[in-house]
Enzyme design. Structure first.
Site, PDB file in Angstrom:
ATOM      1  N   ASP A 185      -5.163 -13.830  -7.832  1.00  0.00           N
ATOM      2  CA  ASP A 185      -5.200 -12.358  -7.345  1.00  0.00           C
ATOM      3  C   ASP A 185      -4.659 -11.682  -8.528  1.00  0.00           C
ATOM      4  O   ASP A 185      -3.439 -11.855  -8.382  1.00  0.00           O
ATOM      5  CB  ASP A 185      -4.439 -12.263  -6.123  1.00  0.00           C
ATOM      6  CG  ASP A 185      -4.563 -10.775  -5.570  1.00  0.00           C
ATOM      7  OD1 ASP A 185      -4.608  -9.897  -6.157  1.00  0.00           O
ATOM      8  OD2 ASP A 185      -4.746 -10.552  -4.117  1.00  0.00           O
ATOM      9  N   HIS A 186      -5.527 -10.981  -9.249  1.00  0.00           N
ATOM     10  CA  HIS A 186      -4.898 -10.195 -10.412  1.00  0.00           C
ATOM     11  C   HIS A 186      -3.881  -9.174 -10.055  1.00  0.00           C
ATOM     12  O   HIS A 186      -3.218  -9.035 -10.864  1.00  0.00           O
ATOM     13  CB  HIS A 186      -6.032  -9.808 -11.341  1.00  0.00           C
ATOM     14  CG  HIS A 186      -6.741  -8.380 -10.921  1.00  0.00           C
ATOM     15  ND1 HIS A 186      -7.534  -8.261  -9.924  1.00  0.00           N
ATOM     16  CD2 HIS A 186      -6.496  -7.169 -11.387  1.00  0.00           C
ATOM     17  CE1 HIS A 186      -7.969  -7.109  -9.869  1.00  0.00           C
ATOM     18  NE2 HIS A 186      -7.251  -6.410 -10.539  1.00  0.00           N
ATOM     19  N   HIS A 248      -5.585  -7.980  -2.283  1.00  0.00           N
ATOM     20  CA  HIS A 248      -4.621  -7.156  -3.243  1.00  0.00           C
ATOM     21  C   HIS A 248      -3.809  -6.548  -2.225  1.00  0.00           C
ATOM     22  O   HIS A 248      -2.632  -6.530  -2.545  1.00  0.00           O
ATOM     23  CB  HIS A 248      -5.507  -6.322  -4.129  1.00  0.00           C
ATOM     24  CG  HIS A 248      -6.594  -6.775  -4.914  1.00  0.00           C
ATOM     25  ND1 HIS A 248      -6.431  -7.854  -5.509  1.00  0.00           N
ATOM     26  CD2 HIS A 248      -7.639  -6.342  -4.956  1.00  0.00           C
ATOM     27  CE1 HIS A 248      -7.612  -8.272  -6.232  1.00  0.00           C
ATOM     28  NE2 HIS A 248      -8.354  -7.247  -6.050  1.00  0.00           N
TER      29      HIS A 248
HETATM   30  C1  BG6 Z   1     -11.174  -6.152  -7.668  1.00  0.00           C
HETATM   31  C2  BG6 Z   1     -12.489  -5.771  -7.063  1.00  0.00           C
HETATM   32  O1  BG6 Z   1     -10.930  -7.513  -7.271  1.00  0.00           O
HETATM   33  O2  BG6 Z   1     -10.283  -5.516  -8.125  1.00  0.00           O
HETATM   34  C3  BG6 Z   1     -12.974  -4.212  -7.406  1.00  0.00           C
HETATM   35  O3  BG6 Z   1     -13.382  -6.563  -6.648  1.00  0.00           O
HETATM   36  C4  BG6 Z   1     -11.985  -3.415  -7.795  1.00  0.00           C
HETATM   37  O4  BG6 Z   1     -13.922  -3.789  -6.459  1.00  0.00           O
HETATM   38  C5  BG6 Z   1     -10.889  -3.983  -8.478  1.00  0.00           C
HETATM   39  O5  BG6 Z   1     -12.371  -2.191  -8.452  1.00  0.00           O
HETATM   40  C6  BG6 Z   1      -9.660  -3.070  -8.658  1.00  0.00           C
HETATM   41  O6  BG6 Z   1      -8.608  -3.608  -9.620  1.00  0.00           O
HETATM   42  P1  BG6 Z   1      -7.758  -2.684 -10.526  1.00  0.00           P
HETATM   43  O7  BG6 Z   1      -6.930  -3.758 -11.330  1.00  0.00           O
HETATM   44  O8  BG6 Z   1      -8.850  -1.773 -11.377  1.00  0.00           O
HETATM   45  O9  BG6 Z   1      -6.974  -1.752  -9.490  1.00  0.00           O
END
Ligand code: BG6
Length: 492
Positions: A185-186, A248
């Site tokens: 989960d980045h 997230h």
């Molecule tokens: C991803 C989603 O996991 O996270 C995307 O699939 C979203 O739809 C993105 O845009 C958002 O990540 P960040 O790091 O740009 O907030």
């Protein structure tokens, strides 16, 4: 990763080696990590993909990705250095079921040629439909058994509901022990997200007030200005709950709400996180607001609505906006609403947490005309302009008793250099074998168990114009609890 930890020699197998994620994130981040640690020769990258590229073709792709990421490899000397020549490999695999043995042979050959001890990382940078076949193929060929360590990295989404997540966990556990599995989960790799634990547990001034008798409500917003771009194929069947809330935003809630772990290690932390998810009560249908963007104005530019996006069904009911209320039924949080909100085509890209504290119990100032006080708020901005603001009341100078809200603030940009990419942190941790920032099997299932029921509810989808903060029903949801979004708060 710090240089106290030596990088052990290993092979880093990227399934989906010529894909978008590998190009945008994995190659540049690996290059940076290995260069910084002076450990380039310790890692052999093996890209696996459907295209017929050969080692040289693949190296060209890797090189382009370095250049796009602004890495200093565009002069031929550095590119043709031995690492790039010897340590980047490619294996074509058009049919996962038939070509597993060829991949296994190739991995063992590379290990033998370069005297690697059998440490292996399998990174599934693939569309989810390809996860099961790839995991089975790794298992069938016995690649999960090795004299060294073996780790499996799985990208999101991990399942599309509770049943599919359980099934995938079951398959993973046929071949891998949970201690070998790294579910991405980045958001957990973002510095500011990791800082939530430090903010709470390294600062008694905050932790001592981090509870229901001091905090009135918690608001989480992940807004994005972009629409769905070219991702309709994925997004139509996903929607905002699966795409953002289940993973997230729920991860953010767990970090904000968990009890102090017994130790700061992967399992102690994840034990506390999963308890939070399990303490959340069933979400009520009238505490969920779904929305879908219609055409609107964004930065003076007219943009189309969701239904006109490429690849979206004309009668699609996929939500691009969600706002819901969570109730955590435990000693610390009983009665404190957590409002989660995310959406596409909102006015700006922003990830923000607002901790709203209780107002003073009595209006003490201005005996004839009581002066309204604003609640203290701690506004934590996770991106962009990372930092936090603590809002408090002061007396305006003068005879009359007037209060004004002022703030103390901290910005990362004032104290630190650019923050590292989340993927760099996560990949460094995979290489070191630290699972703290990865989602455990029980966490992912508990989270699906929470959201499955609302995915099955037939809830209205409220339209909201692109460039707005979502449908008005979202403001009403907060107003019922006597609170409001801080949409206009945009500190410098
Ligand atoms: C991803 C989603 O996991 O996270 C995307 O699939 C979203 O739809 C993105 O845009 C958002 O990540 P960040 O790091 O740009 O907030």
């Amino acid at each position: 990763m710090t240089s106290e930890h030596e990088i052990e020699p290993h092979i880093f197998v990227i399934h989906g080696g010529s894909g978008d994620l590998a190009r945008r994130k994995l190659f540049p981040v690996l290059y940076q990590l290995l260069t910084e640690e002076g450990a380039k020769g310790s890692c052999h990258i093996l890209g696996v993909g459907r295209q017929d590229l050969g080692d040289d073709g693949f190296r060209e792709i890797v090189k382009e990705s370095f250049i796009e990421a602004g890495l200093p490899v565009d002069d031929d000397d550095s590119w043709s250095d031995s690492w790039c020549r010897d340590c980047i490999h490619y294996q074509q695999m058009a049919d996962i079921d038939r070509e597993g043995p060829a991949l296994a042979l190739r991995i063992r050959e590379i290990e033998e040629t370069y005297s690697l001890p059998g440490n292996r990382i399998f990174y599934l940078a693939l569309p989810p439909r390809a996860f099961p076949g790839t995991i089975r193929s790794i298992g069938r060929e016995g690649l999960n058994n090795s004299p060294g360590w073996v780790r499996l990295v799985v990208e999101k989404p991990f399942g599309t509901d509770l049943d599919s997540a359980r099934e995938l966990n079951h398959l993973v556990h046929e071949y891998f022990d949970e201690s070998q599995v790294y579910r991405i989960d980045h958001y957990l790799g973002k510095e500011t997200v990791q800082n939530l634990s430090v903010l709470r547990f390294a600062n008694t001034v905050f932790e001592s007030i981090w509870k229901r008798d001091r905090i009135r409500s918690v608001h989480l917003t992940v807004s994005e200005s972009l629409g769905i771009g070219q991702r309709a194929g994925y997004y139509e069947s996903s929607g905002a709950i699966r795409d953002m809330i289940q993973n997230h935003l729920t991860q953010l809630v767990t970090l904000l709400a968990m009890e102090p772990p017994a130790r700061f290690d992967a399992d102690s932390i994840r034990n506390e996180k999963v308890k939070v998810v399990r303490s959340i009560t069933a979400i009520k249908p009238d505490e969920v607001v779904l929305g879908q963007y219609t055409a609107g104005d964004m930065d003076d530019e007219q943009v189309q609505g969701y239904l006109s996006e490429n690849g979206v069904a004309a009668d699609s009911t996929t939500p691009t906006f969600v706002n819901l209320k969570l109730a955590i039924d435990n000693w610390r949080w009983k009665g404190v609403p957590f409002f989660l909100r995310t959406g596409k085509r909102m006015p700006r890209r922003m990830t923000r947490i607002v901790i709203e504290f209780h107002r003073p119990p009595i209006a003490m100032f201005g005996s004839r005309n009581p002066v309204e006080t604003n609640p203290n708020r701690l506004v934590i901005t996770l991106q962009p302009d990372e930092g936090f603001h603590l809002l408090f009341e002061v007396k305006e100078p003068g005879d009359e008793m007037r209060l004004r809200t002022e703030e103390l603030h901290f910005h990362y940009r004032d104290s630190f250099e650019a923050l590292p990419d989340a993927y760099k942190t996560l990949i460094a941790d995979v290489i070191q074998g630290d699972q703290t920032l990865f989602v455990r099997a029980d966490e992912v299932e508990a989270s699906w168990a929470l959201y499955d029921p609302i995915l099955e509810m037939d809830l209205p989808i409220h339209p909201y114009p692109a460039g707005s903060w979502g449908p008005p029903e979202s403001d009403e949801l907060l107003a019922r609890d006597g609170t409001a979004w801080m949409n206009d708060y945009d500190p410098e």
